[in-house]
Each structure stands twice: as C-alpha cells, then as structure tokens.
Design a protein around this motif. Structure first.
Motif, PDB file in Angstrom:
ATOM      1  N   CYS A 140      42.215   4.906  33.137  1.00  0.00           N
ATOM      2  CA  CYS A 140      42.687   5.509  34.302  1.00  0.00           C
ATOM      3  C   CYS A 140      43.869   6.399  33.869  1.00  0.00           C
ATOM      4  N   ALA A 190      37.475  -5.685  35.474  1.00  0.00           N
ATOM      5  CA  ALA A 190      38.677  -5.175  35.633  1.00  0.00           C
ATOM      6  C   ALA A 190      39.817  -6.109  35.295  1.00  0.00           C
ATOM      7  N   ASP A 240      33.538   3.443  42.981  1.00  0.00           N
ATOM      8  CA  ASP A 240      34.563   2.991  42.048  1.00  0.00           C
ATOM      9  C   ASP A 240      35.009   1.667  42.325  1.00  0.00           C
ATOM     10  N   TYR A 262      43.288  -0.443  42.484  1.00  0.00           N
ATOM     11  CA  TYR A 262      42.875  -1.636  41.730  1.00  0.00           C
ATOM     12  C   TYR A 262      43.340  -2.779  41.443  1.00  0.00           C
ATOM     13  N   ALA A 301      36.144  -1.801  41.646  1.00  0.00           N
ATOM     14  CA  ALA A 301      36.497  -2.634  40.376  1.00  0.00           C
ATOM     15  C   ALA A 301      36.262  -3.865  40.773  1.00  0.00           C
ATOM     16  N   PHE A 348      38.734  -2.888  45.235  1.00  0.00           N
ATOM     17  CA  PHE A 348      38.873  -3.860  44.296  1.00  0.00           C
ATOM     18  C   PHE A 348      38.420  -5.240  44.763  1.00  0.00           C
ATOM     19  N   GLN A 359      46.333  -2.813  39.869  1.00  0.00           N
ATOM     20  CA  GLN A 359      47.061  -3.033  38.753  1.00  0.00           C
ATOM     21  C   GLN A 359      48.597  -2.808  39.139  1.00  0.00           C
TER      22      GLN A 359
END
Ligand code: SF4
Length: 432
Positions: A372, A323, A291, A397, A293, A253, A399
């Motif tokens: 996700c 994202a 992957d 990421y 983000a 991320f 979140q």
C-alpha cells in the motif's frame, strides 16, 4: 454483536432512569455481557463475578444495593450453573430476551436475592421491542441485520446460544441506518452470525438477499461506507458478488472464514463446502472486485487433523493470500459434537501448527500492508491517535491509518498518501 447488544441494553435502561456509571463501584446495576466463543468463557465470567461480588458486599455494608446481571451467550448456555455457583447473581438472561430488561430488573429488585433467570427463546422478535438508537454514534456504527445460525458447525456453540437464523425486516433496518447517520455515523458494519444468509421481503415484492439490502442502504445520503461480517462461504450468492462489483460504498474487504484447507477436516466440521469451493468463491469475488482484500478465520488441530490436513490449510492460505486473519488452536466447547470426538490432537502439535500458520499469515499481512506504500487511499478519520496532532482512520481494507490532522477532522473522508507500513497499521499524510 455484543457491542451492539450492550448499546441497546443501555438505551433500554435509560428508559427506566438508569444512566451510565464510569466505575463499577458507582453502579446500581452491573451487567456482564458475555461471549461463549472465547476459550474458557465460563471460567472468565466466574473470575470476573468474584471481583464484582466484593464490590457488591462492600456497598451492602454501607447500606447500598447493587444488582449483578449476567447476559449474553454464556448466560444462555450456563444460566442455571451460574445461579448455582454464584448465587449472589441477581439476574441471568440470554441474547434473545434482553428486550425484557426493564421488566427483568424490576423482578430482580423484588426477588430479594432469589434471582431471576430468563434464557427462553421468545416467539416475538426482540428487535420489535428495542428502543431506537439515541446516543451519539462514533464515525462507524454497528447495525445488526441478522442473528442466529442454522449451520451447526461441529465446533461452534452459536446455534445453541443465539438460536435459529432470523433476518430483520428491511424497513426496520433502513430506519435504523438513517437514525445512526443522523447520530453521527458515516460507516455502517452490518452484523450477523451468518450475515450473508440475510433474506427479507423487498419493496419490489421479491425476496432480497444481503446484496439487495446493501444496494438499498447505499442510496441513503450520507452513508459513505458499508461493511458486513461474518459471512459463510456457502451463502455468498451472485447478488452479493454483483453488489461488490457495483456499489462503491461497499468496501473491498471481506471477512470470509475458511476454517481449514482440508476437505476431510471441513467435512468433519460440517462446513458444507470444500477448499476448492472456497477458492472458486474467492475467484468470482475478485473477478467482480479486483482489489478485494480478504481476511479469514482458521482453526488448527481440529479433531482428526493429520499433518497432510494441516499442510492443505497452509496451501490454501498460500494460494489465497490474506490481508488479515484470525487463527486459533482448536479448543472444545462443551455441548458441541467435536468436543467429544475421540481423535483430539495433542496440544504440542497444535502449538507447532499454529506457530507455522501464524508465521505465514503475519508475512502475508506485512506484504499486503507494504504494497500500500506510495498509494493514495481514501481514509475515514475515526478518532484521535496516541500522539498530539494525530488522528487514526481506516483504509478501505480495514487497516488502521495514522496521520497528522486537526482534531476537528474526525468524521472526514480524506485522500491519504500512504508513507509507511507496519505489521498492523499504516502511516500516511493527507493528500487532499
Ligand atoms: S456458520 Fe458460523 S455461527 Fe454458524 S455454526 Fe458455523 S461457525 Fe458457528
């Protein structure tokens, strides 16, 4: 970075006998650690000072002393103005002099209301004079590795308030990282105004960049996750891209400010890259770490921004897919070149553009979160949630993930099956 700086100030004050007070009215010393990035930062400081002044006056009537200090970038930029408009402030100091806090407090106590101002840029690096972290850390901790900026984007005050770029020595950073881990941290976020401009002399005699530093940190046992912020596109180098490919602890991320998708506006901002450069950097990063983000910062309504320029920003956002993002209307910062530009954009135009941009960004964030659902993600559990029996953690990421788990699992890295997605967070159940 102000969170990090405030923690260091608390440790410095502990050396001279201060302890944390829960309420302003119980404090012998109140420090407002200020940020100049915010709009109308100085006005907010003066408004806050008005409230604290009333507490100080109340305490004085009871024969109690209270010192008021203003620290940080507003203090640095507007120190004399603060003393002029708020003469009841006892102490004003900038981000580069807070290591002198014990001495400054002693001087303020003797100044008899005349006030002490220290907004110099000292020769000696403040990091050589800071005490080691001592207080128990949360699961995630900040670690400043770099400070200041030489880029001089035309909208930004940082080069004037934090000063020139400075990178801390590698050994000092590794020591602090080990210490933060012994105090409970499992994830470190490396901080710098321009963090990927980091450079230091490596143990192999080479000059190390941020990628090398990340590799060295990843060898410390117990450090599960590494993040860094904030980056500049121009300073993303091969070493850092390779670290994203090779170092599993480096989270996939990245906060990479784009600011605009228009080359004309980027040039006026003095960003020193084009929209195509930004896209190429993201392609290289995604080739190394598929992957990955991204999050970003975007400004709308920068002076001279036309409808076509704004459309270029919309196009860039559409092509990259973020994202998360932070988007703002341009607002002038006193003393910066863009503040006095003739071609300011009217506010109603800014409002309209920001609404359109934020609609797109919100959709991208929602879509990213929704994608996700059904995946099993590693989640580092950070703290209790709002509901009984619930914990909140972070996905790779960044979140927020809410799940049911016992309170003693804070600090655990669990595999979580993502079962639901909202605009800003995920819900999950522990899978293992
Ligand atoms: S690179 Fe970042 S900190 Fe430096 S001047 Fe530009 S916006 Fe400010």
């Amino acid at each position: 970075m102000n969170v990090y700086d405030s923690a260091r100030m608390a440790e410095l004050l502990a050396q001279i006998g201060f302890d944390r007070a829960a309420l302003v009215k119980d404090a012998d010393l109140v420090i407002l650690n200020t940020c100049h990035i915010r709009e109308k930062a100085a006005e907010k400081v003066f408004s806050e000072l008005g409230k604290i002044r009333a507490v100080k006056a109340h305490k004085a009537r009871r024969g109690e002393t209270m010192l008021i200090a203003v620290a940080g970038c507003v203090a640095q930029a507007e120190g004399d103005e603060i003393r002029r408009r708020a003469p009841f402030v006892d102490l004003v100091f900038g981000p580069q002099t807070y290591h002198r806090l014990p001495e400054l407090v002693a001087r303020a106590l003797q100044a008899d209301g005349r006030g002490v101002v220290d907004t110099s840029f000292p020769e000696e690096p403040k990091f050589d004079h800071l005490p080691q972290a001592r207080t128990e850390q949360g699961v995630t901790a900040f670690l400043t590795v770099q400070e200041g900026c030489d880029k001089f984007c035309t909208f930004c005050v940082v080069p004037y308030t934090r000063g020139a770029e400075y990178s801390r020595p590698i050994a000092q950073i590794l020591d602090e990282a080990r210490r933060l881990l012994t105090l409970g941290a499992r994830e470190l976020t490396l901080l710098g105004q321009n963090v990927n401009a980091y450079h230091g002399e490596g143990s192999d005699g080479r000059e190390w960049g941020l990628g090398d530093l990340v590799r060295a940190l990843a060898e410390i046992p117990g450090l599960d996750r590494i993040r860094y912020t904030t980056s500049h596109p121009r300073d993303i180098d091969e070493g850092l891209i390779a670290a994203h490919r090779d170092v599993p602890q480096l989270m996939p991320f990245l906060h990479l400010p784009a600011q605009s998708g228009s080359d004309h506006v980027l040039a006026a901002m003095n960003r020193r890259h084009t929209a195509a450069d930004y896209q190429r950097i993201v392609e290289r990063l995604r080739a190394a770490r598929p992957d990955l983000a991204l999050s970003t910062d975007l400004i709308v309504g920068f002076p001279g921004e036309s409808d076509e320029d704004f459309q270029a920003t919309i196009d860039l956002v559409g092509e990259i897919g973020f994202a998360q993002a932070f988007s703002f209307k341009y607002s002038p910062r006193p003393g910066t070149p863009a503040a006095s530009a003739a071609d300011q954009v009217p506010d109603p135009v800014k409002v309209e553009r920001l609404a359109a941009l934020q609609t797109l960004l919100a959709r991208q964030q929602r879509d990213f979160n929704a994608a996700c659902v059904g995946r099993i993600l590693p989640v580092l559990l950070e703290k209790p949630g709002r509901h009984q029996g619930q914990l909140v953690g972070r996905s790779p990421y960044l979140q927020s993930v809410h799940l049911a788990a016992a309170a003693d699992r804070v600090g655990d890295l669990v595999s979580a099956l993502i079962s639901g997605a909202g605009q800003n967070s995920l819900s999950a159940m522990v899978a293992a």
